[in-house]
Design a protein around this motif. Structure first.
Motif, short mmCIF file in Angstrom:
data_model
loop_
_atom_site.label_atom_id
_atom_site.label_comp_id
_atom_site.label_asym_id
_atom_site.label_seq_id
_atom_site.Cartn_x
_atom_site.Cartn_y
_atom_site.Cartn_z
N ILE A 143 0.98 -1.56 0.05
CA ILE A 143 0.36 0.04 -0.03
C ILE A 143 0.58 1.49 0.00
CG2 ILE A 143 -1.75 1.55 1.41
CD1 ILE A 143 -2.45 -1.84 1.91
N THR A 144 1.32 1.06 0.83
CA THR A 144 3.06 2.40 1.12
C THR A 144 3.56 2.95 -0.57
OG1 THR A 144 3.14 2.15 2.65
CG2 THR A 144 4.62 3.55 1.85
N ALA A 145 4.03 1.47 -1.35
CA ALA A 145 4.12 2.08 -2.56
C ALA A 145 3.42 2.44 -3.53
CB ALA A 145 4.98 -0.14 -3.23
N VAL A 146 2.82 2.09 -3.40
CA VAL A 146 0.83 2.71 -4.34
C VAL A 146 1.04 4.05 -4.00
CG1 VAL A 146 -1.04 2.41 -5.30
CG2 VAL A 146 0.13 0.04 -4.62
N GLY A 147 0.76 4.20 -2.88
CA GLY A 147 0.75 5.37 -2.27
C GLY A 147 2.18 6.31 -2.68
N MET A 148 2.97 5.81 -2.57
CA MET A 148 4.72 7.20 -3.07
C MET A 148 4.09 7.30 -4.64
SD MET A 148 6.23 8.12 -1.03
CE MET A 148 7.18 8.60 -1.97
N SER A 149 3.92 5.86 -5.42
CA SER A 149 3.68 5.90 -6.98
C SER A 149 3.00 7.36 -7.51
CB SER A 149 2.83 4.84 -7.64
OG SER A 149 2.87 5.77 -8.76
N PHE A 150 1.87 7.93 -6.49
CA PHE A 150 0.47 9.38 -6.60
C PHE A 150 1.18 10.14 -6.15
CE2 PHE A 150 -2.83 5.15 -6.34
CZ PHE A 150 -3.04 5.94 -7.72
N ILE A 151 1.93 9.71 -5.18
CA ILE A 151 3.00 10.98 -4.75
C ILE A 151 4.13 11.76 -5.40
CG2 ILE A 151 4.53 11.81 -2.49
CD1 ILE A 151 2.72 10.69 -0.37
N VAL A 152 4.00 10.64 -6.13
CA VAL A 152 5.91 11.10 -7.92
C VAL A 152 4.81 11.39 -8.49
CG1 VAL A 152 7.27 10.66 -9.14
CG2 VAL A 152 6.98 9.45 -6.22
N GLN A 153 4.03 11.32 -8.74
CA GLN A 153 3.43 11.39 -9.44
C GLN A 153 2.67 13.07 -9.86
OE1 GLN A 153 -0.90 9.92 -11.97
NE2 GLN A 153 0.64 8.61 -12.18
N ILE A 155 3.22 15.18 -7.81
CA ILE A 155 4.89 16.30 -7.95
C ILE A 155 4.61 16.43 -9.22
CG2 ILE A 155 7.39 16.38 -6.97
CD1 ILE A 155 6.71 14.72 -4.87
N SER A 156 5.43 15.14 -9.88
CA SER A 156 5.50 15.61 -11.84
C SER A 156 4.26 16.73 -11.83
CB SER A 156 5.51 14.20 -12.42
OG SER A 156 6.07 12.98 -11.92
N LEU A 157 3.06 16.34 -11.92
CA LEU A 157 1.94 17.01 -12.59
C LEU A 157 2.40 18.61 -11.76
CD1 LEU A 157 -0.56 17.52 -14.04
CD2 LEU A 157 -1.91 16.61 -11.58
N VAL A 158 2.51 18.26 -10.74
CA VAL A 158 2.03 19.96 -10.39
C VAL A 158 3.60 20.93 -10.69
CG1 VAL A 158 2.85 21.10 -7.86
CG2 VAL A 158 1.49 19.67 -8.64
N VAL A 159 5.07 20.00 -10.86
CA VAL A 159 6.46 21.09 -11.57
C VAL A 159 5.97 21.24 -12.22
CG1 VAL A 159 8.78 20.75 -11.00
CG2 VAL A 159 7.32 19.83 -9.51
#
Length: 342
Positions: A143-153, A155-159
């Motif tokens: 679950i943490t790995a899936v959550g980190m996937s969305f977080i990094v994604q 971050i890419s969207l915001v930047v």
């Protein structure tokens, strides 16, 4: 003396073998019917498979040492690719008017910076999200790995916003040579010439260096490795650094051929994960083999072959392969059957 009863092949096994046989017959027919087109598509598949191999190796390195599927890996790939596109356009100002030496040195610098960026992002994810969960139940880590996937994604969207990013055609779109209708393009040669040395260096690093031996020992038994003086945390961090650097190389190679945006890594990451599972997750040679096979299947499916389903079916075919491998041979083509894996 007890006689063992022979296990009859199941209906699913027969169907699976039938589909493989049908694919081989279809491939042979297209090879005979149009050999020039077949070998051209073969080169395209090799080009795509080379990029998938670099990403798949990141999955298999982390899984081999931690038994963890780092679902954020594909998003690290996309973030690094977007970062590299900004370097090329805004820092190095590379375009088609730049000289050959400028482009060569600029791309070399971009490769090195992208490797460092991907490595730092990936190692930071391990330090922040995974290290404290090393002894946690596998579901919590997943679950943490899936959550980190969305977080990094995100971050890419915001930047880098929602738009696709691309770079000028820095590698010539012409052909190196043409033999009997089969053309080898500069882009294909560029990707292969970058990928092969990287794979050779990676193999040497894992098999022959002190750090590589520490990685293999940690993957086999972390507790015993710690007792023998190996710094397990540092070894795991180095593995994530290495996987992130491979994602950086793959991202630049992908960017040379295609455009990229914040969610590109999700689909490409799943394809690379399928390649790693197909070859045998945790096996470096298997990851490369699986990536080449997936690249070939995708190229043939999207090529001008008779009865080819087309690009709309690529996702279904790739994920169908993933399901089939998990059902019929979960250890993959080159992996070893374990008590956990069945």
């Amino acid at each position: 003396m007890v006689r063992r009863r022979r296990q009859r092949p199941s209906v699913l096994s027969i169907i699976g073998l039938g589909l493989v046989a049908l694919f081989l017959v279809w491939t042979a027919y297209n090879l005979i019917h149009s050999p020039a087109t077949f070998f051209t598509i073969f080169l395209i598949g090799l080009q795509q498979g080379s990029v998938y191999a670099l990403v798949a190796l990141g999955y298999t390195l982390v899984y081999g040492i931690l038994q963890l599927i780092n679902f954020a890996h594909g998003d690290v790939f996309a973030l690094t690719g977007l970062f590299a596109s900004s370097l090329i356009a805004n820092r190095f100002h590379l375009d088609t008017t730049s000289g050959a030496l400028t482009i060569t040195l600029g791309l070399l610098a971009v490769f090195l910076i992208a490797m460092a960026f991907g490595a730092i992002v990936n190692a930071s994810i391990e330090f922040v999200a995974y290290r404290r969960l090393r002894n946690a139940p596998r579901l919590a880590v997943l679950i943490t790995a899936v959550g980190m996937s969305f977080i990094v994604q995100n971050i890419s969207l915001v930047v880098f916003d929602v738009n696709f990013r691309s770079i000028p055609p820095l590698v010539s779109g012409g052909n190196v040579f043409t033999v009997r209708g089969v053309s080898l393009g500069w882009e294909t040669l560029f990707v292969v010439l970058i990928t092969i040395p990287v794979l050779i260096i990676l193999t040497w690093l894992v098999r022959s260096t002190r750090q590589g031996k520490a990685m293999r020992a940690t993957a086999q038994d972390p507790e015993a490795s710690a007792m023998m003086g190996i710094n397990v945390n540092r070894t795991i961090s180095f593995t994530f650094l290495l996987a992130g650097a491979l994602a950086g190389i793959g991202a630049v190679l992908f960017l040379v051929q295609f455009n990229i945006r914040y969610d590109t890594g999700f689909e490409l990451g799943l394809i690379a994960f399928t390649a790693a599972v197909l070859g045998g997750i945790g096996n470096l040679s298997g990851a490369v083999l699986g990536a080449i096979i997936i690249g070939m299947i995708q190229a043939m499916n999207e090529g001008p072959f008779l009865w080819a389903p087309g690009s709309d079916w690529t996702r279904s075919i790739v994920f169908g392969i993933l399901i089939a491998i998990l059902v019929f041979r979960p250890e993959g083509l080159l992996g070893e059957r374990t008590p956990e894996g069945g």
